[in-house]
Design an enzyme around this catalytic site. Structure first.
Site, PDB file in Angstrom:
ATOM      1  N   CYS A 334       0.753  -1.093   0.044  1.00 62.36           N
ATOM      2  CA  CYS A 334      -0.138   0.099   0.100  1.00 62.36           C
ATOM      3  C   CYS A 334       0.839   1.121  -0.136  1.00 62.36           C
ATOM      4  O   CYS A 334       1.475   1.400  -0.884  1.00 62.36           O
ATOM      5  CB  CYS A 334      -0.880   0.026   1.182  1.00 62.36           C
ATOM      6  SG  CYS A 334      -2.526   1.081   1.079  1.00 62.36           S
ATOM      7  N   HIS A 438      -3.785  -5.335   0.936  1.00 65.32           N
ATOM      8  CA  HIS A 438      -3.532  -5.804   2.658  1.00 65.32           C
ATOM      9  C   HIS A 438      -3.859  -7.369   2.545  1.00 65.32           C
ATOM     10  O   HIS A 438      -5.095  -7.976   1.897  1.00 65.32           O
ATOM     11  CB  HIS A 438      -4.309  -5.025   3.497  1.00 65.32           C
ATOM     12  CG  HIS A 438      -4.021  -3.588   3.402  1.00 65.32           C
ATOM     13  ND1 HIS A 438      -2.825  -3.041   4.039  1.00 65.32           N
ATOM     14  CD2 HIS A 438      -4.576  -2.322   3.087  1.00 65.32           C
ATOM     15  CE1 HIS A 438      -2.657  -1.979   3.651  1.00 65.32           C
ATOM     16  NE2 HIS A 438      -3.949  -1.177   3.314  1.00 65.32           N
TER      17      HIS A 438
END
Length: 500
Positions: A334, A438
């Protein structure tokens, strides 16, 4: 039935674990139970099945309760992005960026939204297990604290006070808390749980009697320290993690380093690696030689450009570049993925002052932070492999690959809808990769694939217990709680466990 509110004598006394255990205990008894926490302050969040954002702790509690996570279970989520400010996620959607003074200057708006969600949950479920925040007796904040006793009163809940004996001063914790809160709130406290006891419990039997005599409140149980279950930490790397060690990783372990950014987020992505007995994971705040490590991970960040500037100031760039030249594997997750690209632009001031920053230029991508946050539960296949990744995406950035760049993942599904898309990127030499997913390391086969890139002789753990961790947690608490008293407080009789 009477809702149960788990409030604490302080922060980090184990409220989340207690609430999780009670969710599974009540679910096993056939009760339609759900978790609730009015306000969380955490950069560890997840995505609900219907595409809303909420704290990871309440997602785990919902799993324990056997119900689908819903944003109403955590209606106010504060995601710190500066030392004095946070992004406010209201009922699952980004609402505003507020300084601490702005947010706490008028909590009525947040309280109204939180109670609106609470009211809906009380209609949908038979019983709520409510988790408070911090200490329930911060008297200087008491009037604007809507997360603890105000929530308990709104829900008509019985309060169970949790104290942590491991940190010492348990009598002062319990007696002091009950002494300073108003009498009308003290009357809501129906039980005490002493958490994290080490040693022979029988040696504290006299202490239990003293506490009950001093407070007039029954002690429902003394819970021995339990290492068999970990709930996702809310706002800090767990104390059990290794941070800035002086020693190098053990020679018989696969050394993995993760940079500990000031605004690190979703570090729970690394938990599966940390739990693997063949891996030694170190969080590194201060730059050091990475010669002893096989992989370097740049985790998520709630202030990507700010943490990128910190990384440069601290001198991390040189160490990262040397690590790559040595042949080390680098993974960005991310925000860390964005940092590995050529540039990060924030034209709208999403994470601070508008502007742009040069990235580490290890991946051929460029990122622009947009006003709208992407929230997806996603499935993708690692390009060139048979391995699928199930994860979730939470990001303001839109990342574009430069011509000829290779994506890391072939995305097949987002929020339950089939798609033909891509995610992430990988360098031409395969040493550097990045993804928005994630939970990338959650699947054992993906973990094995990754760790064999680092050590061809890696073997995944054999003969590991496949027992449901929620059942282990519920069993541990059931064996150390007076269930008859607990169920009576909730307006129930003790029932047989639900068959799984």
């Amino acid at each position: 039935m009477t809702n149960i509110a788990i409030l604490g004598t302080a922060s980090d006394v184990g409220k989340s674990i207690v609430a999780t255990a009670l969710c599974r205990i009540f679910s096993n008894a056939g009760v339609d139970v759900a978790p609730y926490k009015a306000q969380n302050m955490s950069n560890n969040s997840g995505v609900t099945p219907d595409g809303f954002e909420m704290g990871r702790a309440q997602i785990v509690q919902a799993q324990a309760a056997r119900v689908a996570p819903h944003a109403d279970m955590n209606p106010v989520l504060l995601k710190p992005n500066t030392d004095t400010g946070a992004q406010v996620v209201l009922q699952g959607k980004v609402c505003a960026d507020k300084s601490a003074r702005e947010y706490f200057g008028d909590t009525q708006r947040w309280a109204e939204a939180a109670f609106e969600s609470l009211d809906r949950l009380m209609v949908r479920h038979e019983l709520l297990v409510i988790e408070g925040a911090g200490s329930c007796a911060e008297m200087n904040l008491y009037q604007r604290d809507f997360v603890n006793f105000k929530t308990a009163r709104r829900a008509g809940a019985a309060v169970i006070l949790v104290a942590d004996i491991d940190r010492g001063g348990v009598f002062a914790q319990v007696v002091g808390t009950l002494a300073v809160i108003p009498p009308e709130d003290r009357a809501l406290v129906k039980g005490v749980i002493i958490n994290r006891f080490r040693g022979d419990k029988s040696l504290f039997e006299g202490g239990v009697k003293m506490l009950e005599s001093m407070t007039g409140v029954p002690v429902l149980g003394v819970i021995p320290y339990f290492r068999g279950f970990t709930i996702d930490a809310e706002d800090a790397v767990p104390l059990s993690s290794v941070v800035d060690p002086k020693q190098e990783p053990s020679g018989d372990k696969i050394g993995v380093a993760a940079i500990y950014f000031p605004h690190i987020s979703n570090f729970t992505d690394l938990a599966p690696l940390e739990r693997d007995p063949s891996v030694e994971l170190h969080y590194l705040h201060r730059p050091k030689s990475l010669d002893g490590y096989k992989a370097l991970i740049l985790p998520g960040s709630k202030n990507v450009r700010g943490d990128l500037a910190w990384l440069e100031t601290m001198g991390w760039r040189d160490e990262i570049e040397k690590f790559r030249k040595r042949g080390g594997i680098i993974v960005g997750l991310c925000g860390g993925y964005q940092m590995l690209g050529a540039s990060i632009a924030d034209p709208y001031g999403v994470e601070g002052a508008p502007g742009a920053s040069a990235g580490l230029a290890m991946l051929p991508v460029e990122t622009v932070l947009e006003r709208e946050k992407a929230l997806c539960n996603s499935v993708g296949k690692i390009a060139g492999t048979p391995f699928f990744v199930s994860g979730y995406e939470i990001h303001m950035g839109r990342t574009a690959l430069e011509p000829g760049a290779s994506p890391l993942l072939e995305v097949t599904e987002r929020n339950g809808v089939a798609t033909d898309d891509f995610d992430g990127a990988k360098s031409a030499d395969g040493q550097v990769t990045g993804t928005y997913f994630h939970g990338f390391f959650d699947r054992p086969e993906v973990r094995t694939w990754f760790l064999r890139l680092l050590d061809g002789g890696y073997e995944s753990p054999r003969g590991a217990s496949v027992a449901d961790p929620f059942e282990l947690l519920a069993k541990h608490f059931s064996e150390n709680l007076d269930l008859e008293k607990l169920f009576a407080i909730a307006g129930l009789s003790v029932k047989g466990e639900k068959e799984s």
